[in-house]
Each structure stands twice: as structure tokens, then as C-alpha cells.
Design an enzyme around this catalytic site. Structure first.
Site, mmCIF file in Angstrom:
data_model
loop_
_atom_site.group_PDB
_atom_site.id
_atom_site.type_symbol
_atom_site.label_atom_id
_atom_site.label_comp_id
_atom_site.label_asym_id
_atom_site.label_seq_id
_atom_site.Cartn_x
_atom_site.Cartn_y
_atom_site.Cartn_z
ATOM 1 N N HIS A 133 42.121 36.501 53.115
ATOM 2 C CA HIS A 133 43.489 36.853 53.497
ATOM 3 C C HIS A 133 44.332 35.640 53.858
ATOM 4 O O HIS A 133 43.851 34.508 53.845
ATOM 5 C CB HIS A 133 43.473 37.885 54.633
ATOM 6 C CG HIS A 133 42.756 37.419 55.866
ATOM 7 N ND1 HIS A 133 43.264 36.458 56.709
ATOM 8 C CD2 HIS A 133 41.558 37.788 56.395
ATOM 9 C CE1 HIS A 133 42.421 36.258 57.698
ATOM 10 N NE2 HIS A 133 41.376 37.042 57.536
ATOM 11 N N HIS B 69 43.263 32.765 55.951
ATOM 12 C CA HIS B 69 42.348 31.742 55.432
ATOM 13 C C HIS B 69 43.060 30.596 54.746
ATOM 14 O O HIS B 69 42.446 29.616 54.367
ATOM 15 C CB HIS B 69 41.370 32.375 54.428
ATOM 16 C CG HIS B 69 40.402 33.317 55.051
ATOM 17 N ND1 HIS B 69 40.302 34.633 54.687
ATOM 18 C CD2 HIS B 69 39.499 33.141 56.040
ATOM 19 C CE1 HIS B 69 39.370 35.231 55.405
ATOM 20 N NE2 HIS B 69 38.870 34.346 56.243
ATOM 21 N N LYS C 178 34.567 40.660 52.847
ATOM 22 C CA LYS C 178 35.797 40.777 53.632
ATOM 23 C C LYS C 178 36.949 40.149 52.844
ATOM 24 O O LYS C 178 36.733 39.291 51.995
ATOM 25 C CB LYS C 178 35.634 40.038 54.969
ATOM 26 C CG LYS C 178 34.532 40.595 55.840
ATOM 27 C CD LYS C 178 35.074 40.956 57.209
ATOM 28 C CE LYS C 178 33.961 41.350 58.146
ATOM 29 N NZ LYS C 178 33.629 40.299 59.090
HETATM 30 N N1 ARG Z 1 33.107 32.373 58.324
HETATM 31 C C1 ARG Z 1 33.625 31.975 59.589
HETATM 32 C C2 ARG Z 1 34.823 32.817 59.987
HETATM 33 O O1 ARG Z 1 35.432 33.427 59.145
HETATM 34 C C3 ARG Z 1 34.076 30.540 59.622
HETATM 35 C C4 ARG Z 1 32.957 29.560 59.432
HETATM 36 C C5 ARG Z 1 33.317 28.253 60.002
HETATM 37 N N2 ARG Z 1 32.316 27.254 59.789
HETATM 38 C C6 ARG Z 1 31.246 27.076 60.522
HETATM 39 N N3 ARG Z 1 30.404 26.126 60.167
HETATM 40 N N4 ARG Z 1 31.018 27.770 61.607
HETATM 41 O O2 ARG Z 1 35.165 32.853 61.151
#
Ligand code: ARG
Length: 565
Positions: free
Chosen positions: A129, A132, A126
Site C-alpha cells: 500500500h 510502503h 497483505k
Molecule cells: N515487514 C515489516 C513491516 O511491514 C518491516 C520489516 C522491516 N525490516 C526488518 N528487518 N525488521 O512492518
């Protein structure tokens, strides 16, 4: 020089009913220095002395006398206000700053403690962007702040490299994917087929079943599914690392969601043994009704695990591996409930370290043209924003300082620094709308302004051609501009501690703007390279110490400080 101690000692001679420590605890810092450097409120003493606070303050002020530490002691209402001896103040702060150099402002509160800072945690296949940027830049800054305070900080990128979306991606790739196109341009191509999957699945829901099937295969380590997944991960990570390099971010670990796939059975066993798991139409859940939360979903009806389960497994793994003092998650506020739920589950499992798992939330970024949507392909790539900032900075430099050495490198440090600085300027919880124009203006309270101040300080020091020393006549630095600047250097350490305690880097950003402004006032009103050697030496010392603090503080934000701009 501990003025607070001196002041409490003097008060203690008059107020025997209280200990020095008790008195010291009452001492306040007035909202502005016209009211003194410290104020002692007499309200709590009214009961003891059976007099009004105003009378007590008046009497105390009469008894206390100005001394070598305090040049003036004044009474205002129920307060006794203390004005410190400016020469002593300046001497104390600058000696300390000179001696400690880039360590000035740091304390060793963190010694022997491990702190995990998880941030950025982007998703494989993905786009990386603009949304982030927040987790990435805030988390990186917190990582540096903890390190500076002596913690053993560990940076983790909990990559989104697992979950049902990989089933979708495999289906999409098998149907419409082109290997060469993806290798050449991974994220946009993977995004394209992912978007197509969603469009097609709306017409043909059978595709979703296929996707679930492929994710199940992946969980079962099916060879084809695994190889494709691994490839998606590799090509994506290469792209992400390019952005992290631009931002000067390094990770100690990229243990993402997939890393925990074999660690989940253990979690499910523990939940079972503790009698926490319930059946719900074939799915397994932990009921959280008594905590006013929806149930925590642990496994789906087909047995596959979920985001939540992986977070629980990750937390336990981190405790076992790093024995953390704090385990920090820099993740958007939209996920607040998710974090509350799984941290509660960890607590119910009987782990007292659940309280050390801390969600550090932040507000949303939206686009001027409406919300971002990965599925619809409406995104602004962070890399494009960074590149555009660098290009624009290059233009500015070519205009203003065409002969600058290392133009390319400086443009990178300034352009990217500008983006990071702006991101760290507001309280993290505030929402904001991303605007190209605002991001790329270099006017006002910005990163380039602070960096420019640093370069200006450096250039005076270079021009002076003398070795700065702390053997100076400090009474030459007691004018208003110098003292104001010194006070800001003095409070830097406290600002860093506050930023750590509240996990709020913007405290440092704002303090840095104050320092830069105070420095520029000093610079304009107090010429530095003057004939008088003593004045010159004294002023250069202040310039030198300020330059170091600016550089340190920028470093805590993850931003570089070029010597020339
Ligand atoms: N990859 C997830 C997202 O884009 C965020 C991860 C956050 N960290 C976690 N330990 N849940 O929403």
C-alpha cells in the site's frame, strides 16, 4: 582546480604559525556568493597575534593580492573573502564534467566496502500500500547512491513471510477460502479472509488458539501448513514484483523472515551460552532494563520465535555472508524501539559490528480520510496510485505533445517519476498526509519539471547538430547565469556525499531542483543556438554537462530521464 588549496597556500605565506592543512580546515563557504566563494575567518588567530579578528582580517587583506586564481580579495568584519577567477572556475568544472560524463560527481569512497540496503520489506498476503512507498523509494535511492560512490551495494527485501499471522491466514483459508478467487486476485482475496478472521475472532477467541496451533505446525514444517504458506508467498510475490517492475526496482535478495527460521536455534544457543536469556512465564527474554528499554522477547511460551529473533538471526547471517561495512534498514520510525532493542542484544552478544547496523527511519503517511488499517481493509494500493499517475500523464501528453513517439513509455517514466520525486522531496523523517491531488500535480518543484528540463537540454543539443567538445573559450561563460549553474554542478559531488552520510536522498532532490531552475534561467537569458560559433559552442558545452548531471542525479533517485517529453 583546487581553489581552497591555492588560498591556503597564499595564507600560509603570511601566517607561518599555522600549516597549510590547518589553514585549509578553517576555510568556509559563505552563505551566498555576494560574500565571495570562500571566506577565511580570523577569530581563531586573535590569540596568536594578540589583535582583534577585524584588524587581522584587514591586514591580511592588504597583504594578499588578487592573482590568477582570485579576481578579488575583500575584508568584511573578521573575515577575508575570496572571489575566484570565474573563467578558471568554469573551465575546471566543465572540463571535469565533460571528461567524466555520467561518472561526474562520483568518488570512490566506497571501494572495497559492502553495504546492505534493506528496503520495502512488504508482507506476504497483505496489500502493498501507499504506506510502503516511503521505505521502497527512499531505500532504492540509497542503494543507487551507495553504488554511485563505489560501494558494493546489496539490495535486500526482508519479506514479512513468517509469523503468527500465517497461522491466522491458514485458519481463515481453511474456513472461508476459495482457491480460484485467490489465484485470480491474490492480495485482495487474501486480505478479505484475513479481515474476516479478525472480525470472527473477536466473537470467538478460540480461533486465535487455532491460529497459534497452525503457526506452530508451520514452524515444525508440517506438510499441509508448509504447502499453503508457500502458495500464499508465491502468489503474493508475483503481485509485488509487478509493482517493483513499475518502479524499476531490482533486488539482489528476497531472503525474508522465513529464510531465518532454521537459523534461530543457533542464536538462542549463543544467547544461552552468554547467559543473556532469562525465563519469563515460560517465554525467553533478554533483560534490557539497564538500558532503559523493555525486555527483548526471543521466544514465546509455546517456543515459537518472534520478529525480533528473526532480525537478530538475519543480522548475523548478513555479517557472515556479506561482511558488511554498513547494514542499513530503511524502516518506519514507529519501529525505532524494536531496532534499538535488537541491536543492543547483538552488541551484548559481543559482536562489535552491532554499531554498523543502522536504522534509517522515516515519518508516517496518513490518509486524508483517517489512518490506514490493514485489518479493517482501509488501504490505498500503491499500484493504483502508480497507474493513476501514468494515466493522468498520458492525458497531459496527448494534450501538449500529441505527436510524441513512445507516448506510453514516456508517460510511465514521467508519471511514476513524479510520485517518486515527490516522495523524495521532503526530509524523510517528516510525517505527511497522502493526497491524490498533490501527488498528481505537475506544477512547481516536481519530477516532471526536472525531467522536462532534461528533455529541453537534449532537444537543444540535437537541434545544434554539432559535436560538443570542451575546446571552447571559457571566458564566454563567465556571465552570472552561466556561473551560477556551473557552481551548482561543482557542488553536486559534495551533495551526493552528504546524502550518503546522512542517508538522506532529499538533499539530491533539492539540489536537482536548484540545477533545473538555474538551467532554465540560463536558457532564457542566454540564447544558445546563435550565429556566433564560439558563443554557441561554449553554451552548448554547458548545456551538455548540465544534461548529464540531471540524468545522473535523477538516476540516483531511481527516476528515468526521457530524452523527449
Ligand atoms: N515487514 C515489516 C513491516 O511491514 C518491516 C520489516 C522491516 N525490516 C526488518 N528487518 N525488521 O512492518
Amino acid at each position: 582546480m583546487d581553489f581552497k588549496k591555492q588560498l591556503s597556500q597564499a595564507l600560509n605565506d603570511e601566517i607561518e604559525e599555522m600549516s597549510i592543512e590547518q589553514l585549509e580546515e578553517l576555510v568556509e563557504v559563505p552563505p551566498n556568493y555576494d560574500m565571495g566563494d570562500y571566506a577565511f575567518p580570523c577569530f581563531k588567530l586573535a590569540k596568536v597575534f594578540r589583535k582583534s579578528p577585524n584588524i587581522i582580517a584587514q591586514e591580511l587583506t592588504q597583504k594578499l593580492e588578487a592573482n590568477e586564481y582570485f579576481e578579488k580579495i575583500e575584508n568584511k568584519g573578521g573575515y577575508v573573502n575570496f572571489f575566484v577567477n570565474k573563467k578558471l572556475l568554469v573551465e575546471g568544472v566543465l572540463n571535469d564534467a565533460f571528461e567524466k560524463k555520467e561518472k561526474f560527481g562520483s568518488t570512490n569512497v566506497g571501494e572495497g566496502k559492502n553495504v546492505i540496503v534493506e528496503f520495502s520489506s512488504v508482507n506476504i498476503a497483505k496489500p502493498f500500500h501507499i504506506g510502503h512507498i516511503r521505505s521502497t523509494v527512499i531505500g532504492n535511492s540509497l542503494f543507487h547512491i551507495y553504488k554511485f560512490l563505489g560501494f558494493n551495494a546489496i539490495s535486500i527485501n526482508h519479506l514479512g513471510d513468517y509469523g503468527t499471522q500465517f497461522g491466522k491466514l491458514i485458519v481463515a483459508y481453511k474456513k472461508w477460502g476459495n482457491k480460484e478467487a485467490i489465484e485470480a486476485n491474490p492480495i485482495p482475496e487474501l486480505l478479505k479472509i484475513y479481515v474476516k478472521f479478525h472480525e470472527e475472532a473477536e466473537k470467538d477467541p478460540e480461533l486465535d488458539d487455532q491460529a497459534r496451533g497452525w503457526f506452530k505446525k508451520l514452524e515444525d514444517k508440517d506438510e499441509e501448513a508448509y504447502a499453503l504458506w508457500k502458495w500464499f508467498r508465491e502468489v503474493s510475490l508475483k503481485e509485488f514484483e509487478r509493482v517493483y517492475d513499475m518502479l524499476n526496482i531490482k533486488y539482489d535478495s528476497y531472503a525474508g523472515e522465513s529464510f531465518y527460521s532454521d537459523k534461530m536455534p543457533e542464536i538462542i544457543n549463543i544467547l544461552n551460552e552468554k547467559g543473556l536469556l532469562q525465563d519469563s512465564k515460560g517465554a525467553k527474554i533478554v533483560d534490557l532494563e539497564s538500558y532503559n528499554m523493555p525486555p527483548a522477547l526471543i521466544t514465546k511460551s509455546d517456543g515459537s520465535t518472534l520478529y525480533m529473533t528473526r532480525d537478530i538471526a538475519a543480522a548475523k547471517y548478513r555479517k557472515d555472508t556479506y561482511d558488511f561495512y554498513k547494514n542499513i534498514y530503511v524502516v518506519g520510525a514507529q519501529q525505532a524501539l524494536h531496532f534499538k532493542q535488537w541491536i543492543k542484544v547483538v552488541e551484548l552478544m559481543g559482536y562489535d559490528w552491532a554499531k554498523d547496523c543502522i536504522h534509517v527511519p522515516f515519518g508516517m503517511v496518513s490518509l486524508e480520510e483517517g489512518t490506514m488499517s490493514t485489518r479493517k481493509g482501509r488501504v490505498v494500493f500503491l499500484e493504483d496510485v502508480l497507474k493513476k499517475a501514468v494515466e493522468k500523464t498520458k492525458d497531459i501528453i496527448s494534450n501538449k505533445n500529441p505527436n510524441l513517439e513512445n507516448k506510453e513509455n514516456v508517460a510511465k517514466q514521467v508519471g511514476i517519476g513524479a510520485i517518486m520525486f515527490q516522495e523524495l522531496s521532503n526530509n524523510r523523517i517528516k510525517d505527511y498526509t497522502f493526497s491524490w491531488d498533490r501527488t498528481l500535480t505537475f506544477e512547481g518543484e516536481t519530477g516532471p519539471y526536472v525531467q522536462y528540463t532534461h528533455a529541453r537540454a537534449n532537444s537543444v543539443l540535437e537541434k545544434s547538430k554539432i559535436n560538443v567538445s570542451s575546446e571552447v573559450d571559457f571566458s564566454l561563460l563567465t556571465n552570472e547565469e552561466a556561473v551560477n549553474l556551473v557552481r551548482l554542478l561543482q557542488s553536486f559531488a559534495q551533495v551526493v556525499l552528504d546524502a550518503m552520510e546522512k542517508n538522506e536522498p532529499s538533499f539530491i532532490t533539492r539540489h536537482l531542483v536548484d540545477i533545473a531552475q538555474a538551467f532554465n534561467r540560463f536558457y532564457h537569458n542566454c540564447p544558445i543556438l546563435v550565429e556566433d560559433e564560439e558563443v554557441k559552442k561554449a553554451r552548448l558545452l554547458l548545456v551538455y554537462c548540465t544534461k548529464n548531471v540531471i540524468k545522473t542525479a535523477l538516476g540516483l533517485l531511481g527516476i528515468q530521464a526521457p530524452d523527449k517529453m
